[in-house]
Design a protein around this motif. Structure first.
Motif, PDB file in Angstrom:
ATOM      1  N   UNK A  20      10.029   4.004 -19.576  1.00  0.00           N
ATOM      2  CA  UNK A  20      11.652   4.382 -19.171  1.00  0.00           C
ATOM      3  C   UNK A  20      11.663   5.945 -19.706  1.00  0.00           C
ATOM      4  N   UNK A  21      11.124   6.271 -20.652  1.00  0.00           N
ATOM      5  CA  UNK A  21      11.021   7.801 -21.258  1.00  0.00           C
ATOM      6  C   UNK A  21      10.548   8.541 -20.258  1.00  0.00           C
ATOM      7  N   UNK A  22       9.331   8.241 -19.333  1.00  0.00           N
ATOM      8  CA  UNK A  22       8.795   9.124 -18.402  1.00  0.00           C
ATOM      9  C   UNK A  22      10.045   9.220 -17.208  1.00  0.00           C
ATOM     10  N   UNK A  23      10.537   8.118 -17.043  1.00  0.00           N
ATOM     11  CA  UNK A  23      11.682   7.992 -15.760  1.00  0.00           C
ATOM     12  C   UNK A  23      12.879   8.918 -16.186  1.00  0.00           C
ATOM     13  N   UNK A  24      13.475   8.708 -17.640  1.00  0.00           N
ATOM     14  CA  UNK A  24      14.833   9.271 -18.084  1.00  0.00           C
ATOM     15  C   UNK A  24      14.290  10.712 -18.339  1.00  0.00           C
ATOM     16  N   UNK A  25      13.212  11.161 -18.502  1.00  0.00           N
ATOM     17  CA  UNK A  25      13.057  12.650 -18.874  1.00  0.00           C
ATOM     18  C   UNK A  25      12.146  13.336 -17.649  1.00  0.00           C
ATOM     19  N   UNK A  26      12.387  12.629 -16.617  1.00  0.00           N
ATOM     20  CA  UNK A  26      11.884  13.333 -15.081  1.00  0.00           C
ATOM     21  C   UNK A  26      10.233  13.567 -15.211  1.00  0.00           C
ATOM     22  N   UNK A  27       9.540  12.769 -15.748  1.00  0.00           N
ATOM     23  CA  UNK A  27       8.122  13.350 -15.697  1.00  0.00           C
ATOM     24  C   UNK A  27       7.524  13.184 -14.588  1.00  0.00           C
ATOM     25  N   UNK A  28       8.001  12.495 -13.658  1.00  0.00           N
ATOM     26  CA  UNK A  28       7.464  12.476 -12.297  1.00  0.00           C
ATOM     27  C   UNK A  28       8.428  12.591 -11.148  1.00  0.00           C
ATOM     28  N   UNK A  29       8.237  12.926 -10.106  1.00  0.00           N
ATOM     29  CA  UNK A  29       9.194  13.108  -9.035  1.00  0.00           C
ATOM     30  C   UNK A  29       9.685  11.803  -8.388  1.00  0.00           C
ATOM     31  N   UNK A  30      11.061  11.776  -8.144  1.00  0.00           N
ATOM     32  CA  UNK A  30      11.494  10.353  -7.347  1.00  0.00           C
ATOM     33  C   UNK A  30      12.679  10.762  -6.556  1.00  0.00           C
ATOM     34  N   UNK A  31      12.861  10.122  -5.383  1.00  0.00           N
ATOM     35  CA  UNK A  31      13.977  10.387  -4.540  1.00  0.00           C
ATOM     36  C   UNK A  31      15.243   9.429  -5.020  1.00  0.00           C
ATOM     37  N   UNK A  32      16.441   9.964  -4.564  1.00  0.00           N
ATOM     38  CA  UNK A  32      17.667   9.383  -4.805  1.00  0.00           C
ATOM     39  C   UNK A  32      17.700   7.806  -4.229  1.00  0.00           C
ATOM     40  N   UNK A  33      17.884   6.874  -4.992  1.00  0.00           N
ATOM     41  CA  UNK A  33      18.241   5.396  -4.483  1.00  0.00           C
ATOM     42  C   UNK A  33      16.519   4.838  -4.454  1.00  0.00           C
ATOM     43  N   UNK A  53       0.824  -1.312  -0.174  1.00  0.00           N
ATOM     44  CA  UNK A  53      -0.036  -0.101  -0.120  1.00  0.00           C
ATOM     45  C   UNK A  53       0.720   1.305  -0.067  1.00  0.00           C
ATOM     46  N   UNK A  54       2.152   1.114   0.168  1.00  0.00           N
ATOM     47  CA  UNK A  54       2.936   2.487   0.342  1.00  0.00           C
ATOM     48  C   UNK A  54       3.573   2.577  -0.999  1.00  0.00           C
ATOM     49  N   UNK A  55       3.655   1.663  -1.850  1.00  0.00           N
ATOM     50  CA  UNK A  55       4.269   1.856  -3.156  1.00  0.00           C
ATOM     51  C   UNK A  55       3.447   2.490  -3.889  1.00  0.00           C
ATOM     52  N   UNK A  56       4.009   3.694  -4.951  1.00  0.00           N
ATOM     53  CA  UNK A  56       3.162   4.206  -5.983  1.00  0.00           C
ATOM     54  C   UNK A  56       3.138   3.552  -7.213  1.00  0.00           C
ATOM     55  N   UNK A  57       1.979   3.633  -7.807  1.00  0.00           N
ATOM     56  CA  UNK A  57       1.761   3.292  -9.284  1.00  0.00           C
ATOM     57  C   UNK A  57       1.649   4.644 -10.351  1.00  0.00           C
ATOM     58  N   UNK A  58       2.650   4.753 -11.120  1.00  0.00           N
ATOM     59  CA  UNK A  58       2.595   6.056 -12.084  1.00  0.00           C
ATOM     60  C   UNK A  58       2.220   5.380 -13.439  1.00  0.00           C
ATOM     61  N   UNK A  59       1.304   6.025 -14.104  1.00  0.00           N
ATOM     62  CA  UNK A  59       0.837   5.704 -15.416  1.00  0.00           C
ATOM     63  C   UNK A  59       1.465   6.621 -16.644  1.00  0.00           C
ATOM     64  N   UNK A  60       1.676   6.170 -17.497  1.00  0.00           N
ATOM     65  CA  UNK A  60       2.328   7.008 -18.511  1.00  0.00           C
ATOM     66  C   UNK A  60       1.555   6.685 -19.981  1.00  0.00           C
ATOM     67  N   UNK A  61       1.365   8.091 -20.448  1.00  0.00           N
ATOM     68  CA  UNK A  61       0.677   7.969 -22.101  1.00  0.00           C
ATOM     69  C   UNK A  61       1.623   8.829 -22.674  1.00  0.00           C
ATOM     70  N   UNK A  62       1.503   8.427 -24.108  1.00  0.00           N
ATOM     71  CA  UNK A  62       2.110   9.293 -25.374  1.00  0.00           C
ATOM     72  C   UNK A  62       1.116  10.705 -25.334  1.00  0.00           C
ATOM     73  N   UNK A  63       1.892  11.695 -25.618  1.00  0.00           N
ATOM     74  CA  UNK A  63       1.253  12.888 -25.650  1.00  0.00           C
ATOM     75  C   UNK A  63       0.128  12.807 -26.447  1.00  0.00           C
ATOM     76  N   UNK A  64       0.155  12.077 -27.628  1.00  0.00           N
ATOM     77  CA  UNK A  64      -0.514  12.107 -28.894  1.00  0.00           C
ATOM     78  C   UNK A  64      -1.762  11.106 -28.688  1.00  0.00           C
ATOM     79  N   UNK A  65      -1.864  10.594 -27.564  1.00  0.00           N
ATOM     80  CA  UNK A  65      -2.804   9.798 -27.208  1.00  0.00           C
ATOM     81  C   UNK A  65      -3.288   9.581 -25.510  1.00  0.00           C
ATOM     82  N   UNK A  66      -3.474  10.978 -25.150  1.00  0.00           N
ATOM     83  CA  UNK A  66      -3.476  11.170 -23.777  1.00  0.00           C
ATOM     84  C   UNK A  66      -4.966  11.336 -23.093  1.00  0.00           C
ATOM     85  N   UNK A 118       1.053  10.566 -16.402  1.00  0.00           N
ATOM     86  CA  UNK A 118       1.964  11.437 -16.995  1.00  0.00           C
ATOM     87  C   UNK A 118       2.134  11.409 -18.463  1.00  0.00           C
ATOM     88  N   UNK A 119       2.615  12.381 -19.230  1.00  0.00           N
ATOM     89  CA  UNK A 119       2.695  12.006 -20.720  1.00  0.00           C
ATOM     90  C   UNK A 119       4.260  12.001 -21.129  1.00  0.00           C
TER      91      UNK A 119
END
Length: 403
Positions: free
Chosen positions: A282-295, A194-207, A252-253
């Motif tokens: 992976x694109x959402x992670x590499x381009x920092x589309x959501x916030x996350x902490x070190x480690x 329950x403490x884990x997050x779930x982040x959804x990702x869409x393409x900007x052209x199909x959001x 996020x997109x």
């Protein structure tokens, strides 16, 4: 609403057909982001994508009468293959409607798994209309690609595997098309972690999911435009919308160029071929589309690897352009001996490698005393490109960057 017990039941039904796919730690993306990144590789699933899970669970719950009448569905490709294989394995006749411009590789694979393929419509939504016509005409059971609890439950078995293989997971990143995958995974994750997050990702052209959450009601887009064809749906499902609102922390997109960069990284650094729909996480992670902490322990779900080779070629070029490793320029030279050699001296000084060169003295865009030159180049990154173009312009050349 879907519950954890439904996902656990689905695991028993799909275990003989689907694979428990690898979860691999990535030194590359962990170093790039500062997080602890584990890739959930559904690219190694049977049929090359996660859809076999939901399709198998749904078909396993059909009545004998429904199995006898056969099934029908609409799909851009991965769900088609999942339904075809799941139906064939238990002797159920399947008919699949795919958009007219569905990737050739996915059409062929669907037929090879034993389904009858009908090509109809410009996108998933138009194909769906035709599939429902067949459902009514032939009394087949429609196996929805995402808006079905049994399909969601089957996809949710990925969440069970993630928690089993990575009990310290903090964030799971999931693609969203119609929402079936993230609905199932989020249900499994939320009830176990329950403490884990779930982040959804869409393409900007199909959001559609991002727009729906913003408005507080389901939104249907007028059209979709993205290289991520596997998640190119105009709207999310009624059931999946409720699950996303209940269980998903953020949607996020990402842009098509960002998707292309992620695909190139996965191909070059991880030796993994993915389709655009899978690379969005992976694109959402590499381009920092959501916030996350070190480690922070983050699991991007790479949902499938069924990409048409022609599309892959275009994506690779686009990814190289975006990372400053491929450049196409146009300039004008005096139409006289030695002019090209002088230009190439600058190329040599910068060690810019030529892929191709086109020398056109008949172009109407230049004076009769000049000649137009287009050159494709291999470069070493954005800084290399900037320094190279600066020197060309300082030397007096008017340079247009074409790609």
């Amino acid at each position: 609403m879907l519950e954890l017990s439904d996902v656990l039941d689905a695991r028993d039904r799909v275990s003989e057909t689907s694979r428990h796919t690898p979860l691999e730690y990535s030194h590359t993306y962990s170093s790039m982001t500062g997080a602890e990144v584990f890739l959930k590789l559904e690219t190694f699933q049977r049929t090359g994508a996660f859809k076999i899970r939901g399709a198998t669970n749904r078909i396993a719950t059909l009545t004998p009468k429904q199995k006898s009448a056969g099934v029908v569905t609409a799909s851009a490709g991965n769900h088609a293959q999942g339904v075809a294989l799941a139906a064939t394995r238990v002797g159920v006749d399947s008919k699949i409607v795919m958009p007219e411009h569905a990737p050739i590789s996915k059409v062929k694979a669907t037929r090879n798994y034993g389904a009858e393929v009908v090509l109809d419509g410009t996108d998933y939504d138009e194909a769906t209309e035709r599939a429902h016509e067949i459902e009514r005409q032939e009394a087949r059971t429609y196996v929805h690609a995402f808006d079905d609890e049994m399909v969601m439950a089957g996809q949710g078995t990925i969440g069970l595997e993630i928690v089993e293989d990575c009990p310290d997971v903090d964030t799971v990143v999931v693609p969203i098309g119609g929402g079936g995958l993230i609905s199932g995974i989020a249900t499994a994750i939320n009830e176990q972690k329950p403490d884990a997050r779930v982040i959804g990702v869409q393409a900007e052209g199909a959001s559609s999911a991002a727009s729906s959450l913003e408005k507080g009601e389901r939104v249907s887009l007028d059209g979709v435009d993205t290289i991520a064809d596997g998640i190119a749906t105009r709207t999310i499902g009624e059931r999946t919308f409720e699950h996303i609102r209940e269980h998903v922390d953020e949607v996020v997109t990402v842009s098509d160029p960002e998707i292309a960069v992620a695909m190139v990284y996965l191909l070059e650094r991880s030796k993994v071929v993915v389709e655009g729909a899978a690379a969005v996480t992976l694109a959402a992670l590499l381009f920092e589309k959501f916030q996350f902490d070190e480690n922070e322990t983050i699991v991007p779900v790479l949902s499938g690897g069924n990409i048409d080779l022609n599309t892959l070629t275009n994506v690779i070029v686009r990814g190289l352009v975006e990372t400053g490793r491929y450049l196409r320029i146009r300039t004008v030279l005096a139409d006289q001996p030695g002019a090209l050699e002088q230009l190439l001296d600058i190329f040599t000084a910068h060690r810019a490698n030529i892929y191709a060169i086109h020398h056109d003295r008949t172009s109407r865009d230049v004076e009769m005393s000049d000649t137009e030159v287009e050159i494709d180049l291999e470069m070493r990154g954005p800084d290399h490109v900037d320094a190279f173009l600066t020197d060309l312009r300082e030397a007096g050349y008017e340079v247009d960057v074409l790609v």
